[in-house]
Enzyme design. Structure first.
Site, PDB file in Angstrom:
ATOM      1  N   PRO A   1      14.829 -26.089 -55.730  1.00  0.00           N
ATOM      2  CA  PRO A   1      15.563 -27.327 -56.015  1.00  0.00           C
ATOM      3  C   PRO A   1      15.708 -27.577 -57.520  1.00  0.00           C
ATOM      4  O   PRO A   1      16.536 -28.384 -57.935  1.00  0.00           O
ATOM      5  CB  PRO A   1      14.696 -28.422 -55.375  1.00  0.00           C
ATOM      6  CG  PRO A   1      13.835 -27.714 -54.380  1.00  0.00           C
ATOM      7  CD  PRO A   1      13.616 -26.337 -54.930  1.00  0.00           C
TER       8      PRO A   1
ATOM      9  N   GLU B   1       4.780 -25.816 -51.006  1.00  0.00           N
ATOM     10  CA  GLU B   1       5.226 -26.850 -51.944  1.00  0.00           C
ATOM     11  C   GLU B   1       5.804 -26.250 -53.222  1.00  0.00           C
ATOM     12  O   GLU B   1       6.225 -26.965 -54.114  1.00  0.00           O
ATOM     13  CB  GLU B   1       4.062 -27.801 -52.268  1.00  0.00           C
ATOM     14  CG  GLU B   1       3.996 -29.012 -51.358  1.00  0.00           C
ATOM     15  CD  GLU B   1       4.080 -28.650 -49.881  1.00  0.00           C
ATOM     16  OE1 GLU B   1       5.091 -29.021 -49.261  1.00  0.00           O
ATOM     17  OE2 GLU B   1       3.153 -28.019 -49.359  1.00  0.00           O
TER      18      GLU B   1
ATOM     19  N   ARG C   1      31.881 -12.841 -49.626  1.00  0.00           N
ATOM     20  CA  ARG C   1      33.305 -13.033 -49.316  1.00  0.00           C
ATOM     21  C   ARG C   1      34.194 -12.892 -50.547  1.00  0.00           C
ATOM     22  O   ARG C   1      35.409 -12.796 -50.417  1.00  0.00           O
ATOM     23  CB  ARG C   1      33.531 -14.367 -48.600  1.00  0.00           C
ATOM     24  CG  ARG C   1      33.177 -15.597 -49.394  1.00  0.00           C
ATOM     25  CD  ARG C   1      33.349 -16.855 -48.569  1.00  0.00           C
ATOM     26  NE  ARG C   1      34.739 -17.126 -48.230  1.00  0.00           N
ATOM     27  CZ  ARG C   1      35.663 -17.513 -49.097  1.00  0.00           C
ATOM     28  NH1 ARG C   1      35.337 -17.684 -50.370  1.00  0.00           N
ATOM     29  NH2 ARG C   1      36.903 -17.731 -48.732  1.00  0.00           N
TER      30      ARG C   1
ATOM     31  N   ASP D   1      41.969 -20.053 -50.980  1.00  0.00           N
ATOM     32  CA  ASP D   1      41.241 -21.177 -50.409  1.00  0.00           C
ATOM     33  C   ASP D   1      40.809 -22.196 -51.448  1.00  0.00           C
ATOM     34  O   ASP D   1      41.015 -22.035 -52.651  1.00  0.00           O
ATOM     35  CB  ASP D   1      40.043 -20.687 -49.593  1.00  0.00           C
ATOM     36  CG  ASP D   1      39.219 -19.684 -50.343  1.00  0.00           C
ATOM     37  OD1 ASP D   1      38.925 -18.627 -49.784  1.00  0.00           O
ATOM     38  OD2 ASP D   1      38.879 -19.950 -51.514  1.00  0.00           O
TER      39      ASP D   1
HETATM   40  C1  4G3 Z   1       9.931 -25.810 -53.956  1.00  0.00           C
HETATM   41  C2  4G3 Z   1      15.690 -24.218 -52.416  1.00  0.00           C
HETATM   42  C3  4G3 Z   1      10.495 -25.582 -52.706  1.00  0.00           C
HETATM   43  C4  4G3 Z   1       9.889 -24.800 -54.886  1.00  0.00           C
HETATM   44  C5  4G3 Z   1      14.401 -24.056 -51.907  1.00  0.00           C
HETATM   45  C6  4G3 Z   1      10.949 -23.338 -53.304  1.00  0.00           C
HETATM   46  C7  4G3 Z   1      15.726 -26.416 -51.502  1.00  0.00           C
HETATM   47  C8  4G3 Z   1      16.348 -25.418 -52.225  1.00  0.00           C
HETATM   48  C9  4G3 Z   1      10.985 -24.337 -52.368  1.00  0.00           C
HETATM   49  C10 4G3 Z   1      10.401 -23.568 -54.556  1.00  0.00           C
HETATM   50  C11 4G3 Z   1      13.817 -25.096 -51.217  1.00  0.00           C
HETATM   51  C12 4G3 Z   1      17.733 -25.632 -52.763  1.00  0.00           C
HETATM   52  C13 4G3 Z   1      11.586 -24.077 -51.052  1.00  0.00           C
HETATM   53  N1  4G3 Z   1      14.496 -26.253 -51.025  1.00  0.00           N
HETATM   54  N2  4G3 Z   1      18.173 -26.898 -52.867  1.00  0.00           N
HETATM   55  N3  4G3 Z   1      12.553 -25.061 -50.700  1.00  0.00           N
HETATM   56  O1  4G3 Z   1      18.411 -24.684 -53.090  1.00  0.00           O
HETATM   57  O2  4G3 Z   1      10.372 -22.562 -55.455  1.00  0.00           O
END
Ligand code: 4G3
Length: 254
Positions: A88, A115, A153, A168
């Site tokens: 994230p 986490e 794609r 697209d």
């Molecule tokens: C925290 C990617 C959670 C750190 C992974 C991985 C959302 C996304 C995670 C980490 C995730 C995204 C696993 N959640 N928004 N969870 O792309 O390295």
């Protein structure tokens, strides 16, 4: 393009081979997808890959040693590959970034769980971090599949002759125009006459204007970032005149 995915759930990636464009791209060798189990690189005999966070707190953190082992293994097999972690905290994945990625011979996609991942991994062994959107998933696997799909794609030939990634949404920078197929009338709603006219110039103008209106109503932010084509400004100006006429009519009446 060789995709190497590092994950605790390699079986999830068989979903990409069930059918459709991605399966075909693998079969025609335009891409390869290899999912490597991070647990195979655990350094203890129990296969432990997570541990409690230093400093306390709830949840678990992915240990650095198994991930480092898996990344080094993948890099040895694909020395030219670009290494990305799905998190994230990463750069937001969009069509512009998707267009950059087919330039690499390989992508190593690291999927975290729990986490998070020990910070020293992204510091030392990863070229970049990538997020598919501002929300939290239980793991990076679904995010990695989104990236594989969006990048595949765009690889020449992957969509087949009849389809094209040029036409697209987002290649024009606008939302797609409405699409219709048979029947001409469905539940009382008719296909716009211009699409049956055979007048290719008129059809192309109608589609461009429909894209502009749709983008203006649903995603006005996209219109600010894109260069407009000749004719677009005249059309938007005409819309402005219509709207001003309506507003004037109703404000002088009240
Ligand atoms: C925290 C990617 C959670 C750190 C992974 C991985 C959302 C996304 C995670 C980490 C995730 C995204 C696993 N959640 N928004 N969870 O792309 O390295």
């Amino acid at each position: 393009m060789d995709f190497t995915v590092l994950t605790l759930f390699p079986e999830m990636f068989s979903a990409l081979l069930v059918g459709g464009i991605i399966k075909r791209a693998v079969e025609s060798r335009r891409i390869s997808i290899e999912a490597i189990d991070i647990r195979d690189f655990a350094t203890d005999r129990h296969g432990i890959v997570d541990d409690r966070p230093y400093g306390g707190g709830c949840g678990m953190v992915m240990k650095p040693e198994p991930l480092a082992g898996a990344i080094r293994h993948a890099k040895k097999r694909h020395p030219e590959a670009y290494t990305l972690m799905l998190t994230p905290q990463g750069r937001l994945f969009d069509q512009a970034l998707a267009r950059e990625l087919p330039g690499y011979a390989g992508l190593i996609l690291i999927c975290g769980r729990y986490e998070g991942v020990d910070e020293r991994i992204s510091q030392d062994l990863v070229d970049g971090e990538l997020s598919i959107g501002d929300y939290v998933l239980t793991g990076g696997e679904l995010a990695a599949m989104v990236v594989i799909d969006a990048v595949t794609r765009l690889i020449p030939g992957a969509l087949g002759g009849e389809q094209s990634a040029e036409e697209d949404s987002f290649s024009t920078g606008l939302l797609e125009y409405p699409q219709y197929t048979r029947p001409r009338s469905f539940e009382g709603v008719h296909v716009p006459d211009v699409l049956l006219s055979g007048d290719h110039g008129a059809i192309s103008r109608w589609r461009r204007q429909a894209s502009l209106i749709r983008t203006l109503l649903k995603r006005p932010d996209l219109l600010l970032g894109q260069p407009l084509r000749p004719g677009d400004m005249e059309f938007l100006e005409k819309l402005r005149q219509h709207i001003e006429t309506i507003i004037e009519k109703h404000s002088t009446a009240s």
